[in-house]
Design a protein around this motif. Structure first.
Motif, short mmCIF file in Angstrom:
data_model
loop_
_atom_site.label_atom_id
_atom_site.label_comp_id
_atom_site.label_asym_id
_atom_site.label_seq_id
_atom_site.Cartn_x
_atom_site.Cartn_y
_atom_site.Cartn_z
N THR A 101 39.56 63.07 -66.77
CA THR A 101 40.52 62.97 -65.66
C THR A 101 39.89 62.43 -64.39
N ASP A 102 38.69 62.89 -64.05
CA ASP A 102 38.06 62.41 -62.81
C ASP A 102 37.81 60.90 -62.86
N LYS A 148 41.18 59.03 -62.64
CA LYS A 148 41.70 59.01 -61.27
C LYS A 148 40.90 58.04 -60.38
#
Length: 88
Positions: free
Chosen positions: A40-41, A44
């Motif tokens: 996810t990081d 994003k």
């Protein structure tokens, strides 16, 4: 290579490193792949690159730009871009 629908997702991430230019498209592809890998990081971060390169980016534009013959692929791609945090 279709990273949104097939395994492994790491191949396109490695391959994209060797593409010069096309930063907006590279970031979009990487956001999709990282989202599908559960990173996810990273997803994003790549989504933020997309928005820096093209601030007006919206998922609605993806629907218009890409010719989707496969509805499942379209839904998977849009879902991954949503997970990465790109706006509708």
């Amino acid at each position: 290579y279709n990273c949104a629908m097939s395994q492994p997702f790491l191949r396109p991430i490695i391959a994209v490193r060797f593409i010069n230019g096309l930063n907006f498209i590279k970031a979009e592809l990487l956001a999709t792949c990282h989202a599908r890998l559960g990173q996810t990081d990273l997803a994003k971060a790549k989504a933020a690159e997309v928005l820096r390169a093209y601030p007006a980016f919206r998922l609605a534009h993806v629907r218009l730009w890409k010719n989707f013959r496969n509805e499942a692929y379209r839904q998977n791609l849009l879902g991954a871009l949503r997970e990465a945090g790109l706006p509708e």
